[in-house]
Write a protein that holds these residues in place. Structure first.
Motif, short mmCIF file in Angstrom:
data_model
loop_
_atom_site.label_atom_id
_atom_site.label_comp_id
_atom_site.label_asym_id
_atom_site.label_seq_id
_atom_site.Cartn_x
_atom_site.Cartn_y
_atom_site.Cartn_z
N PRO A 59 0.89 -1.21 0.07
CA PRO A 59 0.06 0.09 0.10
C PRO A 59 0.66 1.19 -0.02
O PRO A 59 0.76 2.10 1.01
CB PRO A 59 -0.79 -0.03 1.37
N ILE A 60 1.54 1.47 -1.10
CA ILE A 60 2.35 2.71 -1.26
C ILE A 60 1.78 3.27 -2.69
O ILE A 60 1.95 2.72 -3.75
CB ILE A 60 3.93 2.45 -1.24
N LEU A 61 1.05 4.45 -2.51
CA LEU A 61 0.42 4.99 -3.70
C LEU A 61 1.39 5.27 -4.92
O LEU A 61 2.43 5.68 -4.72
CB LEU A 61 -0.35 6.16 -3.38
N VAL A 76 -0.60 -1.46 9.99
CA VAL A 76 -0.50 -0.54 11.09
C VAL A 76 -0.53 -1.21 12.06
O VAL A 76 0.45 -0.84 13.41
CB VAL A 76 -1.37 0.64 10.84
N ASP B 30 7.95 8.52 4.53
CA ASP B 30 6.69 8.93 3.89
C ASP B 30 6.46 8.38 2.26
O ASP B 30 5.41 8.19 1.92
CB ASP B 30 6.75 10.43 3.55
N PRO B 33 8.62 2.06 2.48
CA PRO B 33 8.79 1.28 3.64
C PRO B 33 9.30 2.09 4.71
O PRO B 33 10.60 2.26 4.60
CB PRO B 33 9.03 -0.15 3.44
N GLN B 38 11.12 1.68 12.68
CA GLN B 38 12.35 0.71 12.41
C GLN B 38 13.46 1.67 12.46
O GLN B 38 14.67 1.14 13.01
CB GLN B 38 11.90 0.86 10.85
N TYR B 96 -3.43 17.24 12.42
CA TYR B 96 -2.30 18.29 12.16
C TYR B 96 -2.68 19.19 11.11
O TYR B 96 -1.76 20.10 10.68
CB TYR B 96 -1.19 17.47 11.63
N GLN B 107 -0.13 18.33 7.73
CA GLN B 107 -0.33 16.88 7.91
C GLN B 107 1.28 16.29 7.81
O GLN B 107 1.64 15.57 8.68
CB GLN B 107 -1.19 16.09 7.04
N ILE B 111 3.30 14.70 10.84
CA ILE B 111 3.73 13.15 10.76
C ILE B 111 5.24 13.29 11.00
O ILE B 111 5.65 12.47 11.71
CB ILE B 111 3.44 12.48 9.33
N ASP C 40 6.42 -2.77 5.18
CA ASP C 40 6.60 -2.20 6.61
C ASP C 40 6.81 -3.02 7.67
O ASP C 40 7.80 -2.90 8.32
CB ASP C 40 5.60 -0.92 6.80
N ILE C 122 -3.72 13.92 3.45
CA ILE C 122 -2.46 13.77 3.99
C ILE C 122 -1.37 13.97 3.15
O ILE C 122 -0.29 14.81 3.23
CB ILE C 122 -2.21 12.10 4.43
N ILE C 124 1.18 12.10 1.33
CA ILE C 124 2.09 11.45 1.18
C ILE C 124 1.72 9.98 0.74
O ILE C 124 0.71 9.19 1.04
CB ILE C 124 2.83 11.06 2.57
N PRO C 125 2.82 9.35 -0.06
CA PRO C 125 2.39 8.23 -0.60
C PRO C 125 2.09 6.80 0.01
O PRO C 125 1.39 5.90 -0.39
CB PRO C 125 3.31 7.91 -1.80
N ASN C 126 3.09 6.86 1.26
CA ASN C 126 3.00 5.57 2.26
C ASN C 126 1.73 5.65 2.93
O ASN C 126 1.65 6.32 3.92
CB ASN C 126 4.11 5.45 2.67
N VAL C 127 0.67 4.74 2.43
CA VAL C 127 -0.66 4.70 3.30
C VAL C 127 -0.24 4.21 4.60
O VAL C 127 -0.84 5.04 5.63
CB VAL C 127 -1.54 3.99 2.41
N VAL C 128 0.78 3.45 4.90
CA VAL C 128 0.73 2.86 6.35
C VAL C 128 1.20 3.94 7.15
O VAL C 128 0.90 4.16 8.22
CB VAL C 128 1.88 1.51 6.03
N THR C 129 2.27 4.61 6.69
CA THR C 129 2.88 5.70 7.53
C THR C 129 1.58 6.90 7.72
O THR C 129 1.65 7.44 9.01
CB THR C 129 3.79 6.58 6.88
N SER C 130 0.87 7.10 6.65
CA SER C 130 -0.14 7.94 7.09
C SER C 130 -1.27 7.57 7.94
O SER C 130 -1.79 8.39 8.81
CB SER C 130 -0.87 8.61 5.93
N VAL C 131 -1.60 6.41 7.86
CA VAL C 131 -2.32 5.71 9.26
C VAL C 131 -1.74 5.79 10.23
O VAL C 131 -2.51 6.03 11.31
CB VAL C 131 -2.81 4.21 8.36
N LEU C 132 -0.77 5.13 10.16
CA LEU C 132 0.00 5.16 11.45
C LEU C 132 0.31 6.65 12.24
O LEU C 132 -0.05 6.59 13.28
CB LEU C 132 1.58 4.79 11.29
N ALA C 133 0.60 7.51 11.68
CA ALA C 133 0.89 8.68 12.32
C ALA C 133 -0.22 9.70 12.31
O ALA C 133 -0.34 10.60 13.31
CB ALA C 133 2.08 9.40 11.65
N SER C 134 -1.29 9.74 11.41
CA SER C 134 -2.36 10.54 11.31
C SER C 134 -3.49 10.10 11.81
O SER C 134 -4.34 10.43 12.76
CB SER C 134 -2.30 11.44 10.06
N ARG C 136 -4.73 7.25 12.90
CA ARG C 136 -4.36 6.60 14.12
C ARG C 136 -3.52 6.90 15.01
O ARG C 136 -2.78 6.46 15.61
CB ARG C 136 -4.53 4.90 13.82
#
Lengths: 117, 140, 183
Positions: A59-61, A76, B30, B33, B38, B96, B107, B111, C40, C122, C124-134, C136
């Motif tokens: 899931p990286i756009l 997550v 961002d 991964p 990490q 944010y 945002q 982040i 991730d 948000i 930013i392309p990495n959805v995991v990061t945006s869900v993680l930090a924003s 949730r």
């Protein structure tokens, strides 16, 4: 087809039960903690495999194409769970060290005998 | 382990790259991964490698135990602090959008800051726990 | 592979080998996570599970010794418990949604929103990061606090005795000040 779709659950159940068995049958406290972490990893695998979509990608756009993304939500949850897992493992190991200092052993049977005596 | 020349030189070469990689993971989180968790662990791994090769006492001169504890607490502070700042700027806790004029930039900044908090905590905690296990060995 | 490693863990009596195998097990599961698109998570598992956990296990082993004594307990009752639990769980999976199907209920709650809107919300392309930090962020703050609490716990367990022994090591003083920070 129906049975093949459930194989991932069975694999996870097998790992979970191995961890569970180590946890309840071994007397050694370190072995118990390792068993607990196998148990933990099996739960991670359950979550991640539920988030997988066949033919999906990470899931990286991406700007081009129209890819199918796997579900990011379990990723997550498990990401944070792994780090918390290592923190609790560290806590458990420090308990083991203290038990070893107090009793001189990390075998559950001997600790039990020590308490009775 | 402290006398082994190959290990000492190898570690000396590797550690800067490990630290760089941790920062890359942190700020590239961002786009690929990676992220605070990490990066914090990799950053801590660099110091643990240093402590393993050069001895814990040498490592403690570079990074005192106190500082590791301080980092562990500071990270939580940064994270919660961002939330309190957004609260004062008229939004919900940890929303944010208000950090900048443009919600999207807000945002991104938010982040970045909370990931920095996570990095600091994870790094501090991992190094502190390692030091405590290592200190036990010396006492015995 | 994972199953074989787990079974070997069960049988081994040398705890050093157990620690190394636990690291290998983590690395293998990290590979599995990559195959399941969770890059991730795989990264974290490889760094945390295979790296830090193994070091901590080895550190503990150097303190407590590394041979497991032969257990006198019978393994029949645990085996029975495990088999019963396992078969109940297998029975439970019969109603579970099939693996990898896009129509599974897990993919129709908030996940589509995250995937479609996070680019605008948000940026930013990495959805995991945006869900993680924003999205949730509360969760992640809780996790950070848990890690911090674990550190305080280890500090209380491991840092205490040295003071009681009255050892005049250099660590004595920073301990107390660290305590003040932690508390």
């Amino acid at each position: 087809m129906n049975v093949l779709g459930l194989v991932n659950y069975w694999a996870f159940i097998f790992l979970m039960m191995v961890g569970f068995y180590i946890l309840i049958s071994q007397g050694n406290l370190i072995k118990k903690i390792v068993g607990l972490s196998i148990f933990q990893t099996s739960v991670f695998i359950l979550y991640i495999s539920m988030g997988k979509i066949r033919g999906g990608t990470a899931p990286i756009l991406m700007s081009e194409g129209d890819p199918v993304y796997s579900n990011p939500l379990p990723h997550v949850l498990i990401l944070t769970a792994i780090v918390v897992g290592v923190a609790t493992t560290a806590l458990g190991l420090s308990l083991v060290v203290r038990i070893h200092e107090a009793y001189g052993t990390i075998e559950e049977d001997e600790i039990h005998d020590h308490d009775l005596a | 382990m402290e006398d082994n020349v190959i290990l000492r030189i190898g570690a000396k070469i590797l550690i800067p790259f490990i630290l760089m990689f941790a920062l890359y993971v942190q700020f590239h989180g961002d786009y690929g991964p990676g992220g605070g968790f990490q990066a914090g662990v990799i950053f801590a791994a660099a110091f643990i490698l240093y402590a393993l090769i050069y001895g814990v006492d040498t490592a403690k001169r570079v990074l005192p135990l106190r500082f590791a504890w301080f980092c562990g607490a500071l990270g939580v502070w940064i994270y919660a602090g961002v939330g309190v700042v957004t609260l004062f700027m008229g939004a919900e806790f940890l929303n944010y959008n208000v950090l900048r004029h443009d919600p999207e930039h807000g945002q991104e900044l938010g982040i970045l800051l909370v990931e920095l908090g996570v990095l600091t905590t994870v790094f501090g905690v991992m190094v502190a726990i390692f030091y405590m296990f290592a200190a036990r060995r010396q006492v015995r | 592979m994972l199953a074989v490693t787990a079974l070997a863990l069960l049988k081994l009596r040398n705890l050093f080998a157990v620690a190394m195998l636990a690291g290998i097990y983590s690395l293998l599961s990290a590979g599995l996570f990559v195959a399941l698109d969770a890059v991730d998570v795989a990264f974290t598992e490889a760094a945390v599970g295979a790296g830090i956990s193994t070091i901590l296990l080895l550190g503990t082993l150097s303190l407590v010794g590394h041979d497991q004594k032969k257990s006198t307990r019978s393994s029949v009752v645990p085996l029975l418990v495990v088999l019963v639990t396992g078969s109940i769980l297998v029975y439970g999976t019969l109603d579970m949604p099939p693996y990898g199907d896009p129509g599974n209920p897990a993919h129709h709650h908030v996940a589509p929103h995250y995937l479609e809107e996070s680019e605008h919300e948000i940026g930013i392309p990495n959805v995991v990061t945006s869900v993680l930090a924003s999205y949730r962020g509360y969760d992640t703050m809780g996790e950070t606090t848990v890690i911090f609490t674990a550190m305080v716990g280890v500090l209380l367990l491991m840092g205490g005795v040295r003071r009681r022994e009255g050892s005049a090591t250099l660590d004595g003083k920073p301990d107390r000040e660290g305590d003040a920070h932690g508390g």
